[in-house]
Design an enzyme around this catalytic site. Structure first.
Site, mmCIF file in Angstrom:
data_model
loop_
_atom_site.group_PDB
_atom_site.id
_atom_site.type_symbol
_atom_site.label_atom_id
_atom_site.label_comp_id
_atom_site.label_asym_id
_atom_site.label_seq_id
_atom_site.Cartn_x
_atom_site.Cartn_y
_atom_site.Cartn_z
ATOM 1 N N ASP A 58 0.682 -1.370 0.073
ATOM 2 C CA ASP A 58 0.044 -0.054 -0.038
ATOM 3 C C ASP A 58 0.796 1.353 0.009
ATOM 4 O OD1 ASP A 58 -2.395 1.452 0.046
ATOM 5 O OD2 ASP A 58 -2.303 1.406 2.284
ATOM 6 N N ASN B 245 -11.182 -1.368 -5.814
ATOM 7 C CA ASN B 245 -10.400 -0.478 -6.825
ATOM 8 C C ASN B 245 -10.615 -0.527 -8.008
ATOM 9 O OD1 ASN B 245 -9.276 1.140 -4.585
ATOM 10 N ND2 ASN B 245 -7.415 -0.072 -4.584
#
Length: 262
Positions: free
Chosen positions: A40, A88
């Site tokens: 991330d 996403n």
């Protein structure tokens, strides 16, 4: 930015010393069998360094390649990387998805011919809602899986357009269908039966989950396999993830007493 570059250059020799100290502490094991990675922070890294978003994804891709090398070199058997979440995949702009897919394609192409994959006999598999991928990526996934299916020493799982809840729902639907067809009965449904209906029925539970960027959450990643995992959250964005961060995660794992819910 120039100041940060100078600072990193000055600290590099210290990091190397620390890296050796950490390795001396962890080298005798035990090592986790299955490591999960949530890489991330690529976008925030790009913003903080005043770089284009594309550069963030590229640098994150290069870092992932490095980290996979470190992990394979120390003998860890299975790695699952959260390459792209289902959320996403559905919510990012088409422009941003194009960037992500571009580096996914580069990465899959590299894995097809990677000396590392063949040296360590890594079987590569993708899980998730793969039907949402562009056709060229779907073909690459099929080619990569078929090229490496003969390997059984190591395993690399790429979670692409993946959601943990979705995987569990898909498993339930398949179980219900088999129940209606008389293939299974309700009394036979236990944990081992349920696992057979997941995207990869052979995938073991995660021993150690590593997430970068300082975020302390699992974000719908491999919910079934994370039930008894040890979690390690590191406060650096993924492009800045270092070998000392991996060594610290493993050291933390080695110090914990695992009781698997008991």
């Amino acid at each position: 930015m120039a100041k940060d570059v100078i600072t990193r250059a000055l600290l590099r020799p210290i990091y190397k010393i620390y890296e050796k100290i950490l390795w001396s502490q962890i080298k005798d094991g035990p090592f986790p069998f299955h490591v999960g990675i949530i890489p991330d922070g690529n976008r925030r890294w790009a913003r903080n360094n005043r770089l284009p978003l594309d550069q963030g994804y590229y640098t994150g891709y290069v870092k992932l390649r490095d980290v996979l090398t470190w992990i394979l070199e120390i003998g860890i058997s299975t790695v699952t990387v959260f390459a792209l979440s289902a959320e996403n995949c559905e919510k990012r702009t088409q422009q941003e998805l194009s960037m992500i897919f571009k580096y996914l394609k580069i990465g899959l192409d590299e894995l097809l011919t990677s000396d590392l994959v063949h040296k360590y006999q890594v079987r590569v598999k993708a899980i998730g809602m793969l039907d949402k991928l562009p056709e060229d990526l779907k073909k690459l996934v099929v080619d990569l899986e078929s090229t490496t299916e003969k390997y059984n020493k190591k395993k690399l799982i790429l979670a692409i357009c993946y959601g943990g809840r979705q995987e569990i729902l898909d498993a339930i639907r398949k179980i219900m269908n088999d129940y209606k067809l008389g293939i299974i009965d309700s009394k036979s449904i236990d944990e081992s039966t349920f696992r057979k209906y997941l995207y990869d029925q052979e995938l073991s539970d995660i021993d150690l989950l590593i997430r970068s960027s300082g975020e302390i959450r699992i974000s719908n990643f491999l919910l079934w396999h994370l039930a008894y995992s040890e979690l390690f959250f590191v406060d650096v964005y993924w492009p800045d993830f270092r070998k000392i961060d991996l060594w610290r995660a493993i050291r933390s794992f080695q110090k914990r007493k695992r009781n698997f819910g008991a």
